[in-house]
Scaffold this active site. Structure first.
Site, PDB file in Angstrom:
ATOM      1  N   LYS A   9      34.677  31.503  49.772  1.00  0.00           N
ATOM      2  CA  LYS A   9      34.609  32.216  48.488  1.00  0.00           C
ATOM      3  C   LYS A   9      33.207  32.764  48.338  1.00  0.00           C
ATOM      4  O   LYS A   9      32.255  32.210  48.907  1.00  0.00           O
ATOM      5  CB  LYS A   9      34.895  31.265  47.317  1.00  0.00           C
ATOM      6  CG  LYS A   9      35.281  31.984  46.055  1.00  0.00           C
ATOM      7  CD  LYS A   9      36.740  32.401  46.102  1.00  0.00           C
ATOM      8  CE  LYS A   9      37.169  33.179  44.879  1.00  0.00           C
ATOM      9  NZ  LYS A   9      38.632  33.336  44.860  1.00  0.00           N
ATOM     10  N   ASP A  55      38.569  39.099  43.329  1.00  0.00           N
ATOM     11  CA  ASP A  55      38.783  37.971  42.417  1.00  0.00           C
ATOM     12  C   ASP A  55      38.320  38.504  41.054  1.00  0.00           C
ATOM     13  O   ASP A  55      38.270  39.732  40.854  1.00  0.00           O
ATOM     14  CB  ASP A  55      37.991  36.732  42.872  1.00  0.00           C
ATOM     15  CG  ASP A  55      38.428  35.451  42.154  1.00  0.00           C
ATOM     16  OD1 ASP A  55      39.444  34.863  42.541  1.00  0.00           O
ATOM     17  OD2 ASP A  55      37.760  35.047  41.179  1.00  0.00           O
TER      18      ASP A  55
HETATM   19  P1  NDP Z   1      40.362  39.993  36.651  1.00  0.00           P
HETATM   20  O1  NDP Z   1      38.915  40.212  36.639  1.00  0.00           O
HETATM   21  O2  NDP Z   1      41.266  41.112  37.050  1.00  0.00           O
HETATM   22  O3  NDP Z   1      40.851  39.479  35.230  1.00  0.00           O
HETATM   23  C1  NDP Z   1      40.332  38.315  34.668  1.00  0.00           C
HETATM   24  C2  NDP Z   1      40.903  38.152  33.283  1.00  0.00           C
HETATM   25  O4  NDP Z   1      40.569  36.861  32.805  1.00  0.00           O
HETATM   26  C3  NDP Z   1      40.327  39.141  32.277  1.00  0.00           C
HETATM   27  O5  NDP Z   1      41.297  39.410  31.301  1.00  0.00           O
HETATM   28  C4  NDP Z   1      39.153  38.371  31.702  1.00  0.00           C
HETATM   29  O6  NDP Z   1      38.762  38.768  30.398  1.00  0.00           O
HETATM   30  C5  NDP Z   1      39.707  36.965  31.677  1.00  0.00           C
HETATM   31  N1  NDP Z   1      38.599  36.020  31.799  1.00  0.00           N
HETATM   32  C6  NDP Z   1      37.789  35.863  32.873  1.00  0.00           C
HETATM   33  N2  NDP Z   1      36.869  34.934  32.630  1.00  0.00           N
HETATM   34  C7  NDP Z   1      37.097  34.498  31.393  1.00  0.00           C
HETATM   35  C8  NDP Z   1      36.490  33.534  30.577  1.00  0.00           C
HETATM   36  N3  NDP Z   1      35.432  32.835  30.999  1.00  0.00           N
HETATM   37  N4  NDP Z   1      37.013  33.335  29.337  1.00  0.00           N
HETATM   38  C9  NDP Z   1      38.093  34.047  28.900  1.00  0.00           C
HETATM   39  N5  NDP Z   1      38.702  34.986  29.636  1.00  0.00           N
HETATM   40  C10 NDP Z   1      38.221  35.197  30.853  1.00  0.00           C
HETATM   41  O7  NDP Z   1      40.597  38.732  37.606  1.00  0.00           O
HETATM   42  P2  NDP Z   1      41.928  38.253  38.339  1.00  0.00           P
HETATM   43  O8  NDP Z   1      43.112  38.570  37.523  1.00  0.00           O
HETATM   44  O9  NDP Z   1      41.870  38.730  39.737  1.00  0.00           O
HETATM   45  O10 NDP Z   1      41.698  36.670  38.395  1.00  0.00           O
HETATM   46  C11 NDP Z   1      42.192  35.799  37.380  1.00  0.00           C
HETATM   47  C12 NDP Z   1      42.279  34.394  37.932  1.00  0.00           C
HETATM   48  O11 NDP Z   1      43.173  34.369  39.049  1.00  0.00           O
HETATM   49  C13 NDP Z   1      40.969  33.798  38.472  1.00  0.00           C
HETATM   50  O12 NDP Z   1      40.978  32.405  38.249  1.00  0.00           O
HETATM   51  C14 NDP Z   1      41.061  34.057  39.971  1.00  0.00           C
HETATM   52  O13 NDP Z   1      40.269  33.153  40.700  1.00  0.00           O
HETATM   53  C15 NDP Z   1      42.537  33.803  40.191  1.00  0.00           C
HETATM   54  N6  NDP Z   1      43.105  34.383  41.389  1.00  0.00           N
HETATM   55  C16 NDP Z   1      43.022  35.711  41.654  1.00  0.00           C
HETATM   56  C17 NDP Z   1      43.588  36.229  42.787  1.00  0.00           C
HETATM   57  C18 NDP Z   1      43.604  37.678  43.069  1.00  0.00           C
HETATM   58  O14 NDP Z   1      44.249  38.069  44.052  1.00  0.00           O
HETATM   59  N7  NDP Z   1      42.963  38.530  42.283  1.00  0.00           N
HETATM   60  C19 NDP Z   1      44.249  35.356  43.773  1.00  0.00           C
HETATM   61  C20 NDP Z   1      44.353  33.976  43.365  1.00  0.00           C
HETATM   62  C21 NDP Z   1      43.778  33.525  42.221  1.00  0.00           C
HETATM   63  P3  NDP Z   1      37.361  39.556  30.172  1.00  0.00           P
HETATM   64  O15 NDP Z   1      37.587  40.906  30.778  1.00  0.00           O
HETATM   65  O16 NDP Z   1      37.146  39.556  28.707  1.00  0.00           O
HETATM   66  O17 NDP Z   1      36.323  38.758  30.919  1.00  0.00           O
HETATM   67  O1  2IT Z   2      41.620  32.943  44.866  1.00  0.00           O
HETATM   68  C1  2IT Z   2      42.180  33.660  45.719  1.00  0.00           C
HETATM   69  O2  2IT Z   2      43.061  33.212  46.461  1.00  0.00           O
HETATM   70  C2  2IT Z   2      41.790  35.069  45.788  1.00  0.00           C
HETATM   71  N1  2IT Z   2      40.985  35.523  44.992  1.00  0.00           N
HETATM   72  C3  2IT Z   2      42.375  35.952  46.856  1.00  0.00           C
HETATM   73  C4  2IT Z   2      41.696  35.725  48.171  1.00  0.00           C
HETATM   74  C5  2IT Z   2      42.081  36.670  49.273  1.00  0.00           C
HETATM   75  O3  2IT Z   2      41.387  36.616  50.303  1.00  0.00           O
HETATM   76  O4  2IT Z   2      43.037  37.439  49.152  1.00  0.00           O
END
Ligand code: NDP
Ligand code: 2IT
Length: 455
Positions: A136, A176
């Site tokens: 990561k 992420d």
């Molecule tokens: P994005 O940046 O696209 O979206 C994140 C969302 O979560 C936004 O709406 C943001 O709001 C909110 N958010 C983030 N931090 C906070 C906080 N501290 N308090 C309140 N709201 C918060 O990220 P992703 O959708 O990609 O990721 C979301 C989650 O999923 C994370 O935990 C990530 O690790 C996990 N994940 C993502 C993957 C991926 O493929 N993208 C794969 C596996 C897991 P704001 O804009 O106001 O900050």
């Molecule tokens: O938390 C996760 O699994 C991710 N943000 C995606 C990682 C990836 O390499 O696709």
């Protein structure tokens, strides 16, 4: 460490010293400690039957990253002022394949957060069965409120250091929090320029016009909903007609909402760090995407533009009664009080779209109440699994269709479900997907480590 973790997952004699070392070496890393404790506390039933893992020091090795990279990221903002951020890449384990895992840009990023995410990623990636190691990275850079030019300059500076540690057979990042298609474009472009290589397989989540795989954008959210569907199917239940509560409004949340709707459920909430919206008519996905992906504005705008929705500033999105919850924002966002509210409102299943969004007390409360609970390392593995499919397509210069890719994702999520479910049954904790996912993921990693020697 919380009392509940100790109470529900007491560490056995064989793993306590490993945890003590983590506490001594990483005293200021609470999220990393939390993630390690959960794994150590849940795999004991399996370790009792596999003393060879303990004897070979598999645990001692796994809690120590293979390599930790921290670096300065200097850049000029639009007013010409110098800004300095900190960059990270924690390369945790390459025993199953090249390091693989996302990059997070968020002001809260620190070593503890990147290490917890990297540690989780080892087991998640093992569960996908796709031959990828765990890593990561990220930075404490906050893209909110920054201009396009600032985001691009930051990405260029970040990659001008990180590039030397990456490569299709070495380390393959993806997105992420705060890193989506826009940032991946700038990061990939910088890598290509510095190395003079259009090395498609060194980054996943690329645009579909330049090496990106169909369904990678949708994969994490879709996968988390598929996982919920799998858990329900064990009990002859389905998503049809269910109310789904989702937190966040980013990549994972948006496509969880879409898939829930496609499977006959109604997603009624979304949130960001300013508050949440409730829309009993079902979230209008086109509107949400316009606001979040195009205008990059705050969630209150959704309620301003849609009569059936209301905005709640602050507060907890988990106060809204739902049958299924898919927390998809960030770590430790769902508290014990939130879990109690969901349980009181009759929640049936929780599928973690985010990484470690439920605090340990909340997980314990769900499990004790008989709520089906899927941990992030299983439920959100569809994203990284589809990243591995992107790597396969890049390596073979193929392009799969959306339908084929989605079918493959569905199959992978069913396999992950079954691996976690069966491991839990086998080791005497039926229905405990947390233990099952940890055991199944750990065994794949440990088997490879034993085979590859002390290295
Ligand atoms: P994005 O940046 O696209 O979206 C994140 C969302 O979560 C936004 O709406 C943001 O709001 C909110 N958010 C983030 N931090 C906070 C906080 N501290 N308090 C309140 N709201 C918060 O990220 P992703 O959708 O990609 O990721 C979301 C989650 O999923 C994370 O935990 C990530 O690790 C996990 N994940 C993502 C993957 C991926 O493929 N993208 C794969 C596996 C897991 P704001 O804009 O106001 O900050
Ligand atoms: O938390 C996760 O699994 C991710 N943000 C995606 C990682 C990836 O390499 O696709």
């Amino acid at each position: 460490m919380t009392a509940t973790q100790t109470e529900f997952h007491p560490l056995t004699e064989s793993v306590q010293p490993v945890f003590d070392t983590v506490l001594a070496r990483s005293p200021h890393e609470p999220e990393f400690q939390q993630a390690v404790h959960e794994v150590l506390g849940t795999i004991s039933p399996m370790l009792e039957q596999h003393p060879e893992y303990v004897e070979a020091g598999i645990l001692e090795r796994l809690v120590e990253p293979e390599r930790q990279i921290m670096f300065r990221v200097p850049w000029l903002d639009d007013s010409g002022k110098l800004q300095v951020n900190r960059g990270y890449r924690i390369q945790f384990s390459s025993v199953l394949g090249p390091y693989k895992g996302g990059l997070r840009f968020h002001p809260s990023v620190n070593l503890s957060i990147i290490k917890f995410l990297g540690f989780e990623q080892i087991f998640k990636n093992a569960l996908t069965g796709q031959g990828i190691g765990g890593a990561k990275g990220g930075s404490d850079f906050d893209p909110h409120g920054r201009s396009e030019a600032e985001v691009m300059r930051f990405c260029q500076s970040f990659m001008s250091e990180l590039y030397r540690h990456l490569g299709e057979h070495t380390d393959v990042p993806a997105g992420d929090i705060g890193v989506g298609g826009r940032e991946i474009g700038y990061l990939f472009g910088t890598y290509r320029k510095i190395t003079n290589r259009h090395e498609s397989g060194m980054f996943t989540g690329k645009g579909t016009g330049w090496g990106g795989a169909e369904v990678r954008t949708e994969a994490t959210g879709y996968g988390a909903v598929f996982f919920a569907q799998e858990m329900l199917a064990v009990h002859n239940e389905s998503l049809a007609g269910k109310r789904v509560g989702i937190s966040g409004s980013g990549n994972v949340a948006i496509y969880a909402i879409q898939k829930a709707a496609q499977l006959g459920a109604t997603a009624v909430t979304a949130s960001d760090s300013s508050g949440y919206i409730v829309d009993d008519a079902g979230i209008d996905l086109d509107l949400l995407r316009q606001l979040k992906e195009v205008e990059r504005t705050r969630i209150v705008e959704y309620a301003n533009r849609r009569a059936s929705a209301r905005f709640v500033e602050g507060g907890s999105v988990w106060d809204v009664p739902v049958d299924i919850a898919v927390p998809s924002a960030t770590q430790n966002e769902l508290s014990l009080a939130d879990a109690e509210a969901l349980i009181a409102n009759g929640v049936r299943a929780v599928s973690e779209g985010a990484n470690m969004p439920c605090v340990p007390e909340a997980v314990a409360a769900f499990q004790q109440a008989g709520v089906l609970f899927a941990p992030g390392k299983a439920a959100n593995a569809g994203g990284v699994a589809t990243s591995a499919l992107e790597m396969s397509q890049n390596a073979s210069r193929q392009r799969w269709t959306f339908a084929d890719s989605e079918n493959k994702l569905r199959e992978i999520m069913a396999d992950i479900h079954d691996a976690a479910f069966n491991a839990a049954e086998k080791y005497g904790v039926p229905g405990d997907y947390v233990a099952g996912a940890n055991i199944a993921g750990f065994q794949r990693v440990a088997t490879a480590m034993l085979a590859q020697g002390v290295i």
